[in-house]
Scaffold this active site. Sequence first.
Site, PDB file in Angstrom:
ATOM      1  CG  ASP A  76      34.441  40.734  26.733  1.00  0.00           C
ATOM      2  OD1 ASP A  76      34.591  41.331  27.815  1.00  0.00           O
ATOM      3  OD2 ASP A  76      35.187  39.797  26.385  1.00  0.00           O
ATOM      4  CG  HIS A  77      31.339  42.634  31.979  1.00  0.00           C
ATOM      5  ND1 HIS A  77      31.625  41.304  32.041  1.00  0.00           N
ATOM      6  CD2 HIS A  77      31.869  43.175  33.101  1.00  0.00           C
ATOM      7  CE1 HIS A  77      32.300  41.047  33.166  1.00  0.00           C
ATOM      8  NE2 HIS A  77      32.461  42.181  33.825  1.00  0.00           N
ATOM      9  CG  HIS A 132      36.161  39.069  30.575  1.00  0.00           C
ATOM     10  ND1 HIS A 132      35.142  39.452  29.738  1.00  0.00           N
ATOM     11  CD2 HIS A 132      35.564  38.514  31.655  1.00  0.00           C
ATOM     12  CE1 HIS A 132      33.979  39.131  30.300  1.00  0.00           C
ATOM     13  NE2 HIS A 132      34.210  38.564  31.460  1.00  0.00           N
TER      14      HIS A 132
HETATM   15  C1  BG6 Z   1      32.220  37.300  34.314  1.00  0.00           C
HETATM   16  C2  BG6 Z   1      32.543  35.905  34.781  1.00  0.00           C
HETATM   17  O1  BG6 Z   1      32.225  37.375  32.922  1.00  0.00           O
HETATM   18  O2  BG6 Z   1      33.202  38.194  34.829  1.00  0.00           O
HETATM   19  C3  BG6 Z   1      32.635  35.837  36.290  1.00  0.00           C
HETATM   20  O3  BG6 Z   1      31.533  35.019  34.325  1.00  0.00           O
HETATM   21  C4  BG6 Z   1      33.588  36.865  36.815  1.00  0.00           C
HETATM   22  O4  BG6 Z   1      33.038  34.535  36.717  1.00  0.00           O
HETATM   23  C5  BG6 Z   1      33.252  38.234  36.241  1.00  0.00           C
HETATM   24  O5  BG6 Z   1      33.482  36.883  38.235  1.00  0.00           O
HETATM   25  C6  BG6 Z   1      34.302  39.250  36.624  1.00  0.00           C
HETATM   26  O6  BG6 Z   1      33.843  40.516  36.232  1.00  0.00           O
HETATM   27  P1  BG6 Z   1      34.365  41.808  36.963  1.00  0.00           P
HETATM   28  O7  BG6 Z   1      33.715  42.929  36.231  1.00  0.00           O
HETATM   29  O8  BG6 Z   1      33.966  41.695  38.410  1.00  0.00           O
HETATM   30  O9  BG6 Z   1      35.867  41.788  36.824  1.00  0.00           O
END
Ligand code: BG6
Length: 517
Positions: free
Chosen positions: A204-205, A267
């Site tokens: 989960d980045h 997230h």
């Molecule tokens: C991803 C989603 O996990 O997170 C995307 O699949 C989204 O739809 C993205 O745009 C948002 O990541 P960040 O790091 O730009 O907030």
Amino acid sequence: MTAEGAPAPGENPLVEGLERLPVPPTVLVIFGATGDLSKRKLLPALYNLAHEGALPERFHLVGSSRSHLSDDDFRREAADAVREFSRRPPDETVLEALLRSVRWVSGGFDDPATYEALGTTLDDLDAETGRVALNRAFYLSTAPGFFPVIVEHLGRRGLHECEGSGAGTRIIIEKPFGSTLASAVDLNERVLSVFSESQVFRIDHYLGKETVQNMLAFRFANRMFEPVWNRDHIASVQITAAEDIGIGSRAGYYDSSGALRDLVQNHLLQLLCLLCMEPPIDLGADQVRNEKVKVLKAIRPPTPDEVDAMAVRGQYAAGTAGGEPVPGYREEDGVADGSTTETFAALRLEVRNWRWAGVPFYLRTGKRLARKVTEIAVTLKPVPHMAFDDPSHPALPPNQLVMTIQPDEGVSLSLGAKIPGTRMQIRPVQMEFQYGAAFVSQSPEAYERLILDAMRGDATLFTRNDEAEAQWRICDPIIARWGAPSSTDRVPHYAAGSQGPAAADALLRDGDSWRRI
Ligand code: BG6
């Protein structure tokens, strides 16, 4: 403290514990290595790790997919991706050294021959590198439909373990991890029939973001917040992940996913966990994840009848972005005619435990909203008696603590302060902490930290099997209600560039309002 305010080595045991784990000699295999995620995030992250000297001395990269490439072709594609997407312009010497030993293995993910070839390549690399076998980390950066297929084939070919060599094998699995509770359970079963949980790293980045990790530091390295961090002092919490972008070229994935699956299930619920969890004994993977799972289990999934009162969806219609006209979701390339996929989701949840009972947690996310911002706003209750009531002045808003995850990374606290002068007049002021001002160094990208942690074998910032399932358990009834063929509900539309559908106001309790995006 150092000049830039970072603790000197040995000064901060919380952080030091993690950083001290060595990164063993490793070969990283990326399935889907020429895909979008790999090009935009994974390869640039590897370059930046190399730039910082964070990769082990013996590190190899193997890319794999259907594309018929030579090692040199992959080397060129990887170099181009790094040049285009790295957070710092690459130093060509570092880049060349990183890519010197890359290998490419072509083949279908469902073809046993691919894994034969991969096994031979890995054995060759072991033989080349010398006495100590390399750890192996398999990164699944493919369409999710291939996750079980790849896992099964790795197992069949015996690549899930490096028997007798003393080296370790890990598997890193991108999101989405399932699309419902049942599919996540099924995927967990398949993965865990080949690998043991300690080998599995579900990404989960958001957990790799500096500002998200700072939530742990902020809560558990400071004494002053804990006494007020509960239902007695906190009136409500709002977690927002707003994006100004549309779905771009991702209709194929997004139209069958939607905002709830794409961002809330993972997230946003992770942010909620970090905000609500009890202090862990230490930052060990199980200690942290045990506490997060307790939070998720304290959220009762809605019954079908409760869904409408606690969840609102929306879909963007034509509007503007950055001052330019943009089409509505249904007009985007690849979106099904009359699609009812939500591009906005808002929820009101309750964490039913001693600390949080009765506090509403408002979660919201959406594409094509007014701007990109991810933040957590904690609103405190008003003081029990206001001695400064001045009828000529509007009521003082309650204290609010806002943690901005992105883009203006920082934390701000709104307080009441006396306006200078001969009268006792109070107005709100902000106490601000800005990352950019407090630290001179640029934050690493989330994937840098996560790739390194997976190679180290530290799963603290990854989702455990029961955690992933608990997240789906909360979302499943909403997915079922929104997707029911019998559902005649219309999805409310909101103009691109706006604050989202007005229908989301229905979730708010008396006296609460959504923060302006
Ligand atoms: C991803 C989603 O996990 O997170 C995307 O699949 C989204 O739809 C993205 O745009 C948002 O990541 P960040 O790091 O730009 O907030």
